[in-house]
Design a protein around this motif. Sequence first.
Motif, PDB file in Angstrom:
ATOM      1  N   ALA A 157      -3.862 -10.229  -1.631  1.00  0.00           N
ATOM      2  CA  ALA A 157      -3.295  -8.807  -2.279  1.00  0.00           C
ATOM      3  C   ALA A 157      -3.619  -7.831  -1.662  1.00  0.00           C
ATOM      4  N   LEU A 158      -4.820  -7.876  -0.992  1.00  0.00           N
ATOM      5  CA  LEU A 158      -5.386  -6.626  -0.353  1.00  0.00           C
ATOM      6  C   LEU A 158      -4.284  -6.522   1.159  1.00  0.00           C
ATOM      7  N   ASP A 159      -4.199  -7.366   1.794  1.00  0.00           N
ATOM      8  CA  ASP A 159      -3.061  -7.260   2.941  1.00  0.00           C
ATOM      9  C   ASP A 159      -2.156  -6.866   2.448  1.00  0.00           C
ATOM     10  N   GLN A 160      -1.478  -7.116   1.390  1.00  0.00           N
ATOM     11  CA  GLN A 160       0.003  -6.512   0.913  1.00  0.00           C
ATOM     12  C   GLN A 160      -0.493  -5.178   0.655  1.00  0.00           C
ATOM     13  N   GLU A 161      -1.345  -4.678  -0.006  1.00  0.00           N
ATOM     14  CA  GLU A 161      -1.671  -3.214  -0.608  1.00  0.00           C
ATOM     15  C   GLU A 161      -1.688  -2.439   0.889  1.00  0.00           C
ATOM     16  N   TYR A 162      -2.373  -2.852   1.797  1.00  0.00           N
ATOM     17  CA  TYR A 162      -2.505  -2.246   3.068  1.00  0.00           C
ATOM     18  C   TYR A 162      -1.067  -1.765   3.889  1.00  0.00           C
ATOM     19  N   ARG A 163      -0.434  -2.811   3.395  1.00  0.00           N
ATOM     20  CA  ARG A 163       1.156  -2.462   4.012  1.00  0.00           C
ATOM     21  C   ARG A 163       1.830  -1.520   3.356  1.00  0.00           C
ATOM     22  N   LEU A 164       1.699  -1.704   2.008  1.00  0.00           N
ATOM     23  CA  LEU A 164       2.204  -0.682   1.084  1.00  0.00           C
ATOM     24  C   LEU A 164       1.774   0.574   1.321  1.00  0.00           C
ATOM     25  N   ALA A 165       0.344   0.756   1.351  1.00  0.00           N
ATOM     26  CA  ALA A 165      -0.293   1.970   1.645  1.00  0.00           C
ATOM     27  C   ALA A 165      -0.032   2.664   2.846  1.00  0.00           C
ATOM     28  N   ARG A 166       0.474   1.903   3.896  1.00  0.00           N
ATOM     29  CA  ARG A 166       0.840   2.397   5.197  1.00  0.00           C
ATOM     30  C   ARG A 166       2.327   2.950   4.931  1.00  0.00           C
ATOM     31  N   ALA A 167       3.356   2.121   4.113  1.00  0.00           N
ATOM     32  CA  ALA A 167       4.476   2.676   4.252  1.00  0.00           C
ATOM     33  C   ALA A 167       4.654   4.214   3.246  1.00  0.00           C
ATOM     34  N   THR A 168       3.763   4.208   2.352  1.00  0.00           N
ATOM     35  CA  THR A 168       3.389   5.284   1.318  1.00  0.00           C
ATOM     36  C   THR A 168       3.242   6.277   2.033  1.00  0.00           C
ATOM     37  N   LEU A 169       2.445   6.515   3.184  1.00  0.00           N
ATOM     38  CA  LEU A 169       2.202   7.416   3.870  1.00  0.00           C
ATOM     39  C   LEU A 169       3.219   8.154   4.793  1.00  0.00           C
ATOM     40  N   THR A 170       4.321   7.328   4.640  1.00  0.00           N
ATOM     41  CA  THR A 170       5.599   8.118   5.446  1.00  0.00           C
ATOM     42  C   THR A 170       6.444   8.482   4.453  1.00  0.00           C
ATOM     43  N   THR A 171       6.107   8.564   3.187  1.00  0.00           N
ATOM     44  CA  THR A 171       7.226   9.193   2.241  1.00  0.00           C
ATOM     45  C   THR A 171       6.707  10.588   1.940  1.00  0.00           C
ATOM     46  N   ALA A 172       7.510  11.378   1.356  1.00  0.00           N
ATOM     47  CA  ALA A 172       7.326  12.720   0.888  1.00  0.00           C
ATOM     48  C   ALA A 172       6.721  12.798  -0.332  1.00  0.00           C
ATOM     49  N   ASP A 173       6.686  11.454  -1.075  1.00  0.00           N
ATOM     50  CA  ASP A 173       6.120  11.504  -2.585  1.00  0.00           C
ATOM     51  C   ASP A 173       4.528  11.613  -2.608  1.00  0.00           C
ATOM     52  N   LEU A 174       3.888  11.035  -1.783  1.00  0.00           N
ATOM     53  CA  LEU A 174       2.492  11.077  -1.816  1.00  0.00           C
ATOM     54  C   LEU A 174       2.022  12.553  -1.659  1.00  0.00           C
ATOM     55  N   VAL A 175       2.468  13.132  -0.601  1.00  0.00           N
ATOM     56  CA  VAL A 175       2.094  14.890  -0.397  1.00  0.00           C
ATOM     57  C   VAL A 175       2.679  15.581  -1.443  1.00  0.00           C
ATOM     58  N   GLU A 176       3.766  15.280  -2.092  1.00  0.00           N
ATOM     59  CA  GLU A 176       4.174  16.103  -3.054  1.00  0.00           C
ATOM     60  C   GLU A 176       3.524  15.833  -4.434  1.00  0.00           C
ATOM     61  N   GLY A 177       3.135  14.379  -4.639  1.00  0.00           N
ATOM     62  CA  GLY A 177       2.378  14.101  -5.783  1.00  0.00           C
ATOM     63  C   GLY A 177       0.772  14.641  -5.945  1.00  0.00           C
ATOM     64  N   ILE A 178       0.279  14.881  -4.921  1.00  0.00           N
ATOM     65  CA  ILE A 178      -0.905  15.320  -4.491  1.00  0.00           C
ATOM     66  C   ILE A 178      -1.053  16.840  -4.847  1.00  0.00           C
ATOM     67  N   ARG A 179       0.083  17.528  -4.367  1.00  0.00           N
ATOM     68  CA  ARG A 179       0.166  18.927  -4.445  1.00  0.00           C
ATOM     69  C   ARG A 179       0.059  19.384  -5.851  1.00  0.00           C
ATOM     70  N   ALA A 180       1.148  18.492  -6.670  1.00  0.00           N
ATOM     71  CA  ALA A 180       1.379  18.813  -8.115  1.00  0.00           C
ATOM     72  C   ALA A 180       0.010  18.645  -8.760  1.00  0.00           C
ATOM     73  N   ALA A 181      -0.720  17.664  -8.321  1.00  0.00           N
ATOM     74  CA  ALA A 181      -1.798  16.955  -9.411  1.00  0.00           C
ATOM     75  C   ALA A 181      -3.217  17.799  -8.846  1.00  0.00           C
ATOM     76  N   VAL A 182      -3.318  18.234  -7.586  1.00  0.00           N
ATOM     77  CA  VAL A 182      -4.769  18.976  -7.460  1.00  0.00           C
ATOM     78  C   VAL A 182      -4.777  20.002  -6.677  1.00  0.00           C
ATOM     79  N   VAL A 183      -3.489  20.448  -6.137  1.00  0.00           N
ATOM     80  CA  VAL A 183      -3.504  21.679  -5.211  1.00  0.00           C
ATOM     81  C   VAL A 183      -3.021  22.731  -5.853  1.00  0.00           C
ATOM     82  N   ASP A 184      -1.528  22.646  -6.244  1.00  0.00           N
ATOM     83  CA  ASP A 184      -1.008  23.757  -7.171  1.00  0.00           C
ATOM     84  C   ASP A 184      -1.374  23.501  -8.553  1.00  0.00           C
ATOM     85  N   LYS A 185      -1.539  22.213  -9.006  1.00  0.00           N
ATOM     86  CA  LYS A 185      -1.702  22.047 -10.336  1.00  0.00           C
ATOM     87  C   LYS A 185      -0.796  22.419 -11.470  1.00  0.00           C
TER      88      LYS A 185
END
Length: 410
Positions: free
Chosen positions: A334-362
């Motif tokens: 499961a951790l191997d799979q999660e590492y693959r998924l985490a890697r792919a997530t870093l290439t999307t716009a959603d992670l940066v945008e989600g963090i912006r909305a949650a803790v940067v601009d709030k």
Amino acid sequence: MLSDPMLSDSVLSDSVLSDSKDGESMSPHAADAPYRTGSAPGTAPEPEVLVRREGQGGRLGRLTLNRPRSINALTGTMVGLLDAALRDWADDPTVAAVVIDGAGERGLCAGGDIRAIRAAVLAGTPERALAFWADEYRLNARIGRFPKPYIAIMDGIVMGGGIGVSAHGGVRIVTERSVLSMPEVGIGFIPDVGGTWLLSHAPGELGTHLALTAARIGAADAITAGLADHYLPADRIPELLDALRHAADPAAALAAFDFAAHTPPPGHLTTDRAWIDELYRSDKVTEIVAALAASPMPAAAADAAEIGSKCPTSLTVTLRALRAARSMTSLEAALDQEYRLARATLTTADLVEGIRAAVVDKDRNPRWSPASLDEVDPAEIDRFFAPVDDELSLAAAQPDTAAQSPVPAR
């Protein structure tokens, strides 16, 4: 590597981030340690993890996460200190058991500073986040296979990375102050640190519910969901530690302790499980949301609305990951799979945008891409699960799957 990488897999809510206290006083269970958290002005900073041995012949290993001002958010340094201690103690015959807890009064671990992840992506250096995750997932696997009693005091806030350093242990203790959550889908990420393993093996569809809604649960529900084993009032934790410290055999002292004498405040998952199992059984998030919205249960309608606020791609990836992890035979897989998924997530716009909305601009108004579940491209989801050149390969390094983290019967 980051010089001080407060990179974590967890999601710290706005309330957690905005009301941090100095944390110089220690929680009841950490107060008996021969250290105080928080360094006086002009003195050298204390280590981020207090590593010591106590009891007869040092038979009890003690690990205290020591960043109370940030609710013990994990850093790369902390992961390294924890991993080194466990590696040494696993082969040391004079260490009979290990306890992990958190300094301060607010929790074991609330995860980490997700702003740093966003900064790494925006700077074009996502490998800094990947390096942290690789080390953290190796630590999670080590905890899951630790050959001696690993006792996690899950008092207060336990989110994301906090789940990773506790819920894979052999003995997991919650209190009336415990608040557990895997809230990653709210920032465009996926439940990691072995979260897909734990949640996919929770009874029925409770794990699916917790993953897709990012719900916070207390002690009773944590035990019901298989994320904890025992309930103990917080003011009795020092007594437990004394029993472990003074025992010739900490494992025997643990087995003899009167956990059964205490009942946690009531939860709701046991009574809600019937409709949760029915409405969350689909392998498609759209069908789950439709079933919840059509239900006459007010809680089900509330779940539908909550899921609707989360990242559509993260939700779709998470559900597929949970279903895949359900048939896996090891935490490492499961951790191997999660590492693959985490890697792919870093290439999307959603992670940066989600963090912006949650803790940067709030503003709590993330603009997901795509914006709805109906618009999620199946080919994009397939990309998340595709093999990569630099796999973590934790499962391949294990000769068998005999020793595993706790998995309750479904």
